[in-house]
Design an enzyme around this catalytic site. Structure first.
Site, PDB file in Angstrom:
ATOM      1  N   ARG B  51       1.054  -1.514  -0.530  1.00 38.91           N
ATOM      2  CA  ARG B  51       0.011  -0.020   0.263  1.00 38.91           C
ATOM      3  C   ARG B  51       1.004   1.259  -0.535  1.00 38.91           C
ATOM      4  O   ARG B  51       1.986   1.494   0.124  1.00 38.91           O
ATOM      5  CB  ARG B  51      -1.181   0.183   1.279  1.00 38.91           C
ATOM      6  CG  ARG B  51      -1.467  -1.172   1.319  1.00 38.91           C
ATOM      7  CD  ARG B  51      -2.207  -0.616   2.952  1.00 38.91           C
ATOM      8  NE  ARG B  51      -3.193  -1.971   3.393  1.00 38.91           N
ATOM      9  CZ  ARG B  51      -3.878  -2.696   4.219  1.00 38.91           C
ATOM     10  NH1 ARG B  51      -4.208  -1.227   4.682  1.00 38.91           N
ATOM     11  NH2 ARG B  51      -4.488  -3.169   4.251  1.00 38.91           N
ATOM     12  N   ASP B  53      -0.023   5.141   1.065  1.00 41.39           N
ATOM     13  CA  ASP B  53      -0.647   6.096   1.908  1.00 41.39           C
ATOM     14  C   ASP B  53      -1.426   7.417   1.286  1.00 41.39           C
ATOM     15  O   ASP B  53      -1.401   7.848   0.743  1.00 41.39           O
ATOM     16  CB  ASP B  53      -0.250   6.635   3.257  1.00 41.39           C
ATOM     17  CG  ASP B  53       0.184   5.658   4.829  1.00 41.39           C
ATOM     18  OD1 ASP B  53      -1.063   4.594   4.475  1.00 41.39           O
ATOM     19  OD2 ASP B  53       0.768   6.034   5.643  1.00 41.39           O
ATOM     20  N   TYR B 111      12.337   4.222  -1.665  1.00 37.96           N
ATOM     21  CA  TYR B 111      11.553   5.178  -0.729  1.00 37.96           C
ATOM     22  C   TYR B 111      12.532   6.810  -1.422  1.00 37.96           C
ATOM     23  O   TYR B 111      13.776   6.333  -0.848  1.00 37.96           O
ATOM     24  CB  TYR B 111      10.407   5.149   0.383  1.00 37.96           C
ATOM     25  CG  TYR B 111       9.840   4.369  -0.096  1.00 37.96           C
ATOM     26  CD1 TYR B 111       8.303   5.233   0.203  1.00 37.96           C
ATOM     27  CD2 TYR B 111       9.814   2.479   0.617  1.00 37.96           C
ATOM     28  CE1 TYR B 111       7.741   4.207   0.047  1.00 37.96           C
ATOM     29  CE2 TYR B 111       8.876   2.000   0.963  1.00 37.96           C
ATOM     30  CZ  TYR B 111       7.375   2.594   0.281  1.00 37.96           C
ATOM     31  OH  TYR B 111       6.473   1.948   0.885  1.00 37.96           O
ATOM     32  N   ARG B 200       8.150   7.521   6.595  1.00 40.06           N
ATOM     33  CA  ARG B 200       7.602   8.716   7.742  1.00 40.06           C
ATOM     34  C   ARG B 200       8.179   9.298   9.249  1.00 40.06           C
ATOM     35  O   ARG B 200       8.241  10.506   8.846  1.00 40.06           O
ATOM     36  CB  ARG B 200       6.076   9.325   7.385  1.00 40.06           C
ATOM     37  CG  ARG B 200       6.275   9.246   5.286  1.00 40.06           C
ATOM     38  CD  ARG B 200       4.785   9.453   5.289  1.00 40.06           C
ATOM     39  NE  ARG B 200       3.524   9.940   6.116  1.00 40.06           N
ATOM     40  CZ  ARG B 200       2.401   9.987   5.636  1.00 40.06           C
ATOM     41  NH1 ARG B 200       1.711   9.141   5.505  1.00 40.06           N
ATOM     42  NH2 ARG B 200       1.634  10.480   6.656  1.00 40.06           N
TER      43      ARG B 200
END
Lengths: 270, 270
Positions: B51, B53, B111, B200
């Site tokens: 997933r 967000d 990422y 994050r």
């Protein structure tokens, strides 16, 4: 009353254009509304170096305005940014002489136009780059564009909706390059002034040359033709950016103003 | 029935996230709706590598799906892009073995997280870069981040909303650099897997270290603490991009599958 000059950056996507219009939000309106809030309800006019169309962006639009009180430029910059939309950023503010005018003193502008030749467009650039998925030859376009450099009558490259009657402008730079970082084509135009839709019609015509639909010497023919119908289509506004507006320095501006005053006095005497 | 793997790029701004949810539009839903239209009304499930967000973007999300008929990948790519939202681009499609799985086979991910330290944010990047207008020391952050490289228990860097019980992950690369082209800070994280909100929280904690609110050796303490409350805030989703998902090559995948089959057969015998 103090006159300030400011350099403005904006994402043109949500606006009907720079100038206040009845049919939707404009950059000018948002800037004026910010000053209205800062000055506790005084209507302050913001004068731009020129209009930009709906969807057209700017990294370096220039404006001037008169603020009722003298304010430190750092404070003015911070306060104005705080009350202005996220899609607009005031990059800098400086105090100028009370005769400075963002439009009348502008002696040149730099426009950029971005084109993506990829088969499928980037989802991040829908409103920021023209998607043109054809095997467009940019060296051919670059060669063709050299014909527009210099002082020419650009009537073929001006929207018929204009109110101008003098179509002579000087272009100092016209080029298209492949940006290594992004892989996009980037057109650069620098000149002493641009007619209504001029950059977009130059780009629309260039792309037809790049696609092989028009010959490489087409620009020479179009300059001579002085007919909008002969040139190519107006490229969409969302690929266009006003990068910079050029002004003479303070000394030259003061000299120009003194000359104008002397001229006016002589006229009054005679 | 043919299984395809596809690499997907999307602007996460208009979505509640990658995965189908009841409270708004998702990337998965849009991709599935495109295949539904292409196949004249057959429901085709799209399985992501994981997933992302709400507001999180991707340049290299990977999915797999089973298409009812074998189709040339070029045609599939063109047709699927034509019926999918502008904010999503299918970058490539390739045929894979029927046992390929975008999530189970993923052996690593890359990422990126973008941060703008400028005083006033760019109007073009409101939804694409975190605005952090502080004198953040990126060399200090980079030094601190080296402590997370390697295999560690990242419980301190995982949202308490997770359903996972094993918090051990391996990070191969963790760095922050100043991008010369844009003047922005860019965090890069490469690892074998990331917990819920892990990147994050790593960024949120790093920024506090860069701002001088936490010591440079803070990451060592936090890895030992295994407590989400000890780490910094979760940085906003809109600065984050899933850049790439790594898979073993076909030969390795086939070998893994053969081993699994042999294991299962042995289990059944005994």
């Amino acid at each position: 009353m103090t006159r300030y000059k400011a350099v403005i950056e904006y994402d043109g996507t949500p606006y009907v254009g720079f100038q206040v219009q009845k049919n939707g939000p404009s950059v000018q309106e948002s800037l004026q509304h910010g000053l209205y809030k800062m000055s506790k309800g005084q209507k302050i006019n913001v004068h731009g170096s020129g209009r930009t169309d709906s969807g057209v962006h700017a990294h370096g639009q220039v404006v001037h305005f008169d603020y009722p009180v003298a304010m430190k430029t750092d404070n003015l910059l911070r306060a104005w940014n705080a009350v202005t939309a996220d899609s607009i950023r005031i990059r800098s503010v400086s105090e100028v002489e009370e005769t400075f005018h963002a439009r009348y003193h502008a002696q040149g502008k730099h426009y950029r136009y971005w084109v993506d030749l990829a088969k499928f467009p980037s989802p991040f650039q829908t409103n920021y780059v023209l998607h043109h998925p054809y095997p467009c030859d940019y060296e051919r376009m670059n060669q063709a564009l050299q014909a527009v450099v210099g002082e020419h009558n650009f009537k073929s490259f001006c929207s018929t909706k204009t109110d101008k009657t003098n179509f002579v402008r000087r272009i100092d730079k016209a080029q298209v390059t492949l940006d290594e970082h992004t892989g996009l084509l980037v057109f650069d135009f620098i000149g002493n002034g641009f007619l209504y839709n001029m950059v977009r019609i130059l780009v629309g015509t260039s792309l037809q040359i790049g696609d092989g639909l028009r010959p490489t010497d087409e620009m020479i023919r179009l300059i001579a033709a002085q007919d909008r119908n002969e040139a190519g289509p107006t490229a969409p506004g969302h690929g266009l950016y006003l990068e910079e507006v050029y002004y003479p320095n303070r000394k030259t501006r003061d000299k120009q103003y003194a000359q104008w005053l002397a001229y006016r006095q002589q006229q009054e005497k005679s």
